[in-house]
Design a protein around this motif. Sequence first.
Motif, PDB file in Angstrom:
ATOM      1  N   ASN A   1       0.606  -1.217  -0.196  1.00 37.81           N
ATOM      2  CA  ASN A   1      -0.248  -0.003  -0.040  1.00 37.81           C
ATOM      3  C   ASN A   1       1.093   1.042  -0.101  1.00 37.81           C
ATOM      4  OD1 ASN A   1      -2.561  -1.738   0.254  1.00 37.81           O
ATOM      5  ND2 ASN A   1      -2.323  -1.035   2.276  1.00 37.81           N
TER       6      ASN A   1
ATOM      7  N   ASN B   1       2.615   1.856  -3.305  1.00 37.92           N
ATOM      8  CA  ASN B   1       1.790   2.639  -4.548  1.00 37.92           C
ATOM      9  C   ASN B   1       1.196   3.353  -4.165  1.00 37.92           C
ATOM     10  OD1 ASN B   1       1.671  -0.449  -6.395  1.00 37.92           O
ATOM     11  ND2 ASN B   1       0.017  -1.467  -4.546  1.00 37.92           N
ATOM     12  N   SER B   2       1.199   4.198  -2.624  1.00 41.12           N
ATOM     13  CA  SER B   2       0.404   5.635  -2.375  1.00 41.12           C
ATOM     14  C   SER B   2       1.377   6.257  -2.935  1.00 41.12           C
ATOM     15  CB  SER B   2       0.242   5.335  -0.991  1.00 41.12           C
ATOM     16  OG  SER B   2       0.258   7.006  -0.558  1.00 41.12           O
ATOM     17  N   GLN B   3       3.473   5.834  -2.470  1.00 36.35           N
ATOM     18  CA  GLN B   3       3.956   6.702  -3.459  1.00 36.35           C
ATOM     19  C   GLN B   3       4.579   6.607  -4.650  1.00 36.35           C
ATOM     20  OE1 GLN B   3       6.304   8.256  -0.934  1.00 36.35           O
ATOM     21  NE2 GLN B   3       7.567   8.827  -2.721  1.00 36.35           N
ATOM     22  N   HIS B   4       4.180   5.743  -5.201  1.00 36.50           N
ATOM     23  CA  HIS B   4       4.470   5.631  -6.891  1.00 36.50           C
ATOM     24  C   HIS B   4       3.129   6.799  -7.531  1.00 36.50           C
ATOM     25  CE1 HIS B   4       5.533   4.014 -10.229  1.00 36.50           C
ATOM     26  NE2 HIS B   4       4.074   4.404 -11.457  1.00 36.50           N
ATOM     27  N   SER B   5       1.810   6.627  -6.973  1.00 35.21           N
ATOM     28  CA  SER B   5       0.894   7.572  -7.177  1.00 35.21           C
ATOM     29  C   SER B   5       1.483   9.003  -6.727  1.00 35.21           C
ATOM     30  CB  SER B   5      -0.126   7.087  -6.250  1.00 35.21           C
ATOM     31  OG  SER B   5      -1.070   5.974  -6.613  1.00 35.21           O
ATOM     32  N   VAL B   6       1.801   9.583  -6.013  1.00 36.99           N
ATOM     33  CA  VAL B   6       2.519  10.708  -5.657  1.00 36.99           C
ATOM     34  C   VAL B   6       3.868  11.140  -7.043  1.00 36.99           C
ATOM     35  CG1 VAL B   6       3.905  11.852  -3.897  1.00 36.99           C
ATOM     36  CG2 VAL B   6       1.446  10.272  -3.249  1.00 36.99           C
TER      37      VAL B   6
ATOM     38  N   ILE C   1       3.965   9.900  -9.367  1.00 35.32           N
ATOM     39  CA  ILE C   1       3.246  10.299 -11.083  1.00 35.32           C
ATOM     40  C   ILE C   1       2.922  11.825 -11.125  1.00 35.32           C
ATOM     41  CG2 ILE C   1       1.216   9.388 -12.727  1.00 35.32           C
ATOM     42  CD1 ILE C   1       3.299   7.246 -12.289  1.00 35.32           C
ATOM     43  N   GLU C   2       2.216  11.703  -9.899  1.00 33.00           N
ATOM     44  CA  GLU C   2       1.487  13.204  -9.878  1.00 33.00           C
ATOM     45  C   GLU C   2       2.428  14.579 -10.028  1.00 33.00           C
ATOM     46  OE1 GLU C   2      -0.849  13.041  -6.524  1.00 33.00           O
ATOM     47  OE2 GLU C   2      -2.258  11.594  -6.659  1.00 33.00           O
TER      48      GLU C   2
END
Length: 168
Positions: A92, A95-100, A102-103
């Motif tokens: 989790n 995945n959260s770090q990856h989303s950030v 990407i943003e």
Amino acid sequence: HQLEGMDEHEKKKAEFYKSLRADIAENTEKKKELCLKAEALKDSTDWKETTEVMIQLQKDWKKIGHSSKKNSEELWKRFISACDYFFNQKNNQINSQHSVEIENLALKKDLIQKINDIDTEKDTEAALQTLRELIANWNNIGYVPFKEKDKIHKEYRAAIEKQFEKLN
């Protein structure tokens, strides 16, 4: 004494089962210890080190022989749920770090576009001020995905250098 009156074969058989029960009891205790260790680590956020320890605990579990039938399933569920909890939290977080990231990549691409769009012809002082603000914004944006880091940085440097040449 229980072994009195038994023939040699019966004595060996009784000793074997006594030894087997002792091994099973010892294995049950070892598995309980591994449960305690896994449970103590399940909330860790030291992802790298704890991952290595959890994997070692799982290897240690496999090396331990049979435990008591009464406790075997219960211990396994207890152990694996602590391990699974840790790895789910880790996934989790990643995945959260990856989303950030990407943003952040999208923000940096947008910023490069804004740098390229600065009109240096009309008001060089205003253009220079805008460029400084965009550079400050760039420095405030966090990490991007590692594989994109060098590429986006080169695009950024090229855009800045192009504008500074125009502004001279």
